[in-house]
Design an enzyme around this catalytic site. Structure first.
Site, PDB file in Angstrom:
ATOM      1  N   HIS A   1      27.342   9.689  31.775  1.00 26.50           N
ATOM      2  CA  HIS A   1      28.016   9.812  33.060  1.00 26.50           C
ATOM      3  C   HIS A   1      27.325  10.884  33.912  1.00 26.50           C
ATOM      4  O   HIS A   1      26.358  11.501  33.494  1.00 26.50           O
ATOM      5  CB  HIS A   1      29.510  10.090  32.882  1.00 26.50           C
ATOM      6  CG  HIS A   1      29.847  11.518  32.587  1.00 26.50           C
ATOM      7  ND1 HIS A   1      31.128  11.932  32.358  1.00 26.50           N
ATOM      8  CD2 HIS A   1      29.076  12.620  32.471  1.00 26.50           C
ATOM      9  CE1 HIS A   1      31.126  13.221  32.137  1.00 26.50           C
ATOM     10  NE2 HIS A   1      29.909  13.662  32.196  1.00 26.50           N
TER      11      HIS A   1
ATOM     12  N   ARG B   1      37.486  10.390  20.969  1.00 26.19           N
ATOM     13  CA  ARG B   1      36.631  10.076  22.113  1.00 26.19           C
ATOM     14  C   ARG B   1      35.193  10.449  21.790  1.00 26.19           C
ATOM     15  O   ARG B   1      34.943  11.330  20.975  1.00 26.19           O
ATOM     16  CB  ARG B   1      37.063  10.900  23.332  1.00 26.19           C
ATOM     17  CG  ARG B   1      38.258  10.357  24.079  1.00 26.19           C
ATOM     18  CD  ARG B   1      38.538  11.228  25.289  1.00 26.19           C
ATOM     19  NE  ARG B   1      37.664  10.905  26.421  1.00 26.19           N
ATOM     20  CZ  ARG B   1      37.889   9.898  27.259  1.00 26.19           C
ATOM     21  NH1 ARG B   1      38.929   9.114  27.077  1.00 26.19           N
ATOM     22  NH2 ARG B   1      37.084   9.669  28.266  1.00 26.19           N
TER      23      ARG B   1
ATOM     24  N   CYS C   1      28.557   5.988  33.457  1.00 28.95           N
ATOM     25  CA  CYS C   1      29.918   6.326  33.044  1.00 28.95           C
ATOM     26  C   CYS C   1      30.619   5.152  32.368  1.00 28.95           C
ATOM     27  O   CYS C   1      30.150   4.657  31.366  1.00 28.95           O
ATOM     28  CB  CYS C   1      30.703   6.837  34.245  1.00 28.95           C
ATOM     29  SG  CYS C   1      32.088   7.859  33.796  1.00 28.95           S
TER      30      CYS C   1
END
Lengths: 436, 259
Positions: B206, B134, B97
């Protein structure tokens, strides 16, 4: 209203109404969102004007889990009390879905009950003055789409601050995140919560989001936990503590199995109480309540009973598992995992679900869905010994349903736990009808 | 001989955002199925340095912003030095992550605030503000065959899911965990993904990285035993049909969507 504005509003409404009529007449589907989308493009403030068509008030239902069931129960209570009610279609809970609901019929109604998406909450509330806002809970759900729980909580809090005492806020006192965001508001806040130690979990689940004090960051202590981080919490450091509840579980009987449905029942009943509907009438309406599709719904299929539980995030899935294990109805279990947009494209969350509850399961477990192997691997890792569980991994959903139907003995119930789009798919196969 | 390992899990209540504990469950089961005793020890605010020093492997998941804020001081001041010792002693570690941001020298936030990292890996991370999208989505990387364990099935691919706003840049001496085939990896520019230093793996992937990558899980277990018992220990092969099917399903899905 200014003449030009009035004209634009009228045209937007006529377009929305025609689009809604056409989509139903031609059975185009998607009628739950695009009539609103068209009207919204023509007149962005349309919801503010439309909301004046509601005679007595708008009720907003928000939360990660339980929106549809709570909205359904609230509508049932209002209708039972003799009011006319408008509500949005389940899942159509963004701005366009709420506006679309006005175009299904142009009749004036007493109340509107809207379930609202977590992220749409702050976009919808500025246009309306709700009579009541129900805040159910906040859990981790589709981080790829919604972001972090704390981010949503911050948006909610700033939206809530704009309302005065004409709006009553009905909040789940068992959720620390909800409790902190409803502090020191101008609105009246009424808390509901469970008061029933027999539902306490023996130990904390893994999928918890808010077990550290939202004020000072110290680990909260829990007198008991109902599920996830909902329970009798308190902070030993700063003294922030569970608010007093006005409406609690002994006041009403939930018409549905499952601890989470008790919360939904209390939330809906608290709306009824705020509107001064008689307690006996509220309970009567609840007793006659039938669940929405995929929410503990029971369907007769090829001589067997199928029960579908929408299970879309760790907390929802944990509670679904707890409900079927506690139920007197037994039988094969289907686990259906999809990764489409409404499900979330990230399926990592299945590792936060306590599937270990099924380690001793003697009934066949049939796995399917777009991400069938992700779920299969998750289940393989609950085994104490290799090949211990009666797992069936079936890529094709229709074949999986056949397998489950064959695996179920007479009088057994097939339990289907499915993510959102998988729930719609499975329902379509079983009932032969398309929804939404 | 009966083997046993102890895995230290960093702040399990706070650093466990999205299925990160899947890695712990996978490691634990793969040990149990082989008759290796596997103990999980939560490393929390109360944990003492001398106890952390006894760990045979370290695992760290991802934290949300508020949770990270609660623990970061404790992690840096009270856990940093002992973690460094473990790393130097070749104790294996897995960090998923946001870990590349945590293990590196610093993380520059979107509004220009410089947050100090643990400084264990020669890398730095920057957030370029919300103007830069993102990195979210399935990820496929190619890893070097240094992760191969003789006698066990090896594939030079790792499948995962990334979801991060910051970008990480490796120092010249640091090797990436792998090379990006599909997705963004460290920064979406230089095709590097994660980092490996000694026996620690840091990755932006993640959640349950090890679930669909049994070869990485076994590499960690194998290295852990090797370091602890100071000899190579042969790992028994497991029935991983479902795990590899899940891996292959992602290879198929990602190559199809790419074309």
């Amino acid at each position: 209203m200014h003449l030009m504005k009035q004209l634009r509003y009228t045209i937007a409404c006529l377009s929305g109404l025609s689009a809604s009529f056409l989509s139903r007449f031609l059975k185009l589907g998607a009628g739950a969102t695009w009539p609103g989308e068209i009207a919204l493009r023509m007149y962005p403030q349309i919801l503010a004007t439309l909301s004046k068509r509601i005679r007595k008030g708008i009720i907003i239902i928000a939360g990660t889990n339980g929106k549809t069931t709570t909205s359904g129960m609230t509508s049932a209570i209002l209708r039972h009390a003799g009011y006319s009610v408008l509500h949005n279609t389940s899942g159509a809970n963004l701005l366009n879905g709420i506006i679309s609901s006005f175009f299904v019929s142009w009749r004036l109604v007493d109340f509107a009950v809207f379930e609202v998406d977590e992220n749409a909450f702050a976009k919808i509330l500025p246009f309306i003055h709700p009579k009541a806002i129900v805040l159910l809970n906040l859990f981790r759900d589709q981080l790829d789409r919604y972001g972090e729980v704390d981010t949503i909580a911050a948006f909610w809090r700033s939206s809530l601050q704009s309302f005065d005492d004409k709006t009553t806020i009905l909040a789940n006192g068992d959720d620390p995140t909800i409790a902190v965001m409803t502090e020191k508001l101008r609105s009246r806040v009424v808390y509901f919560g469970l008061e029933d130690p027999k539902y306490y979990l023996p130990k904390m689940q893994h999928a918890t989001d808010s077990i550290y004090c939202p004020k000072c960051g110290t680990r909260l202590t829990f007198g008991g936990v109902y599920f996830s981080h909902l329970g009798k919490w308190a902070c030993g450091a700063c003294g922030f503590t569970h608010p007093d509840v006005l409406i609690q579980s002994s006041d009403y009987t939930s018409p549905l199995e499952g601890v989470y449905n008790i919360y939904d029942t209390l939330a809906a009943a608290s709306v009824g109480e705020v509107l001064r509907i008689d307690k006996g009438e509220i309970q009567q309406a609840l007793d006659q309540f039938t669940p929405a599709f995929g929410r503990m719904e029971s369907i007769a299929y090829q001589g067997k009973t199928i029960r579908i539980l929408l299970s879309k995030n760790p907390t929802g899935f944990n509670e679904s598992l707890r409900t079927i294990l506690a139920s007197s109805q037994k039988g094969p279990i289907m686990l259906l995992l999809n990764d489409r947009i409404p499900d979330g494209t990230d399926v990592s969350w299945i590792w936060d679900v306590d599937f270990e509850q099924l380690t001793e399961c003697a009934y066949p477990i049939i796995i399917s869905g777009d991400r069938v192997y992700d779920m299969a691997v998750r289940m393989a890792y609950i085994e104490k010994k290799k090949k211990q569980l009666p797992l069936q991994v079936v890529e094709n959903l229709s074949s999986a349903i056949v397998a489950a139907t064959e695996a179920a003995k007479e009088n057994e119930t097939i339990w289907i736990l499915a993510t959102y789009s998988a729930m719609l798919d499975v329902r379509k196969i079983i009932t032969g009808k398309k929804i939404l | 001989m009966k083997y046993s390992i102890t895995i230290g899990w960093l702040y399990p209540e706070l650093m466990s955002t999205y299925g990160d504990r899947g890695n712990i469950l996978v490691l634990q089961k793969r040990c149990e199925w082989r008759g290796i005793t596997c103990t999980i020890v939560p490393i929390d605010f109360q944990s003492k340095e001398e106890d952390i020093a006894k760990m045979d492997m370290i695992f760290g998941g991802g934290a949300q912003d508020r949770q990270q804020g609660i623990l970061i001081d404790d992690l840096r001041k009270r856990k940093g030095p002992v973690l460094k010792k473990l790393l130097e002693r070749n104790i294996p570690g897995l960090f998923v992550c946001g870990s590349p941001q945590l293990l590196g020298s610093f993380y520059m936030t979107g509004d220009g605030k410089k947050l100090e990292g643990l400084g264990l890996f020669d890398m730095e991370s920057r957030h370029f503000g919300n103007g830069k999208p993102r990195c979210i989505g399935n990820m496929l990387i190619r890893i070097p065959n240094t992760f191969e364990i003789p006698g066990l099935r090896f594939l030079d691919t790792v499948v995962g899911f990334e979801n991060h706003g910051g970008r990480t840049y490796l120092g010249t001496g640091l090797t990436p965990f792998g090379t990006v085939l599909v997705g963004n990896g460290n920064n979406g520019e230089d095709t590097t993904e994660g980092a490996r230093y000694k026996n620690w793996i840091a990755t932006y992937s993640h959640g349950p990285l090890l679930a669909k990558n049994p070869h990485i899980a076994d590499w960690l277990i194998s290295k852990t035993l090797e370091v602890k018992y100071k000899k190579k220990i042969k790992l028994q092969e497991l029935d991983d049909v479902l795990m590899w099917q899940a891996h292959d399903a992602m290879l198929k899905k990602l190559y199809v969507t790419k074309e």
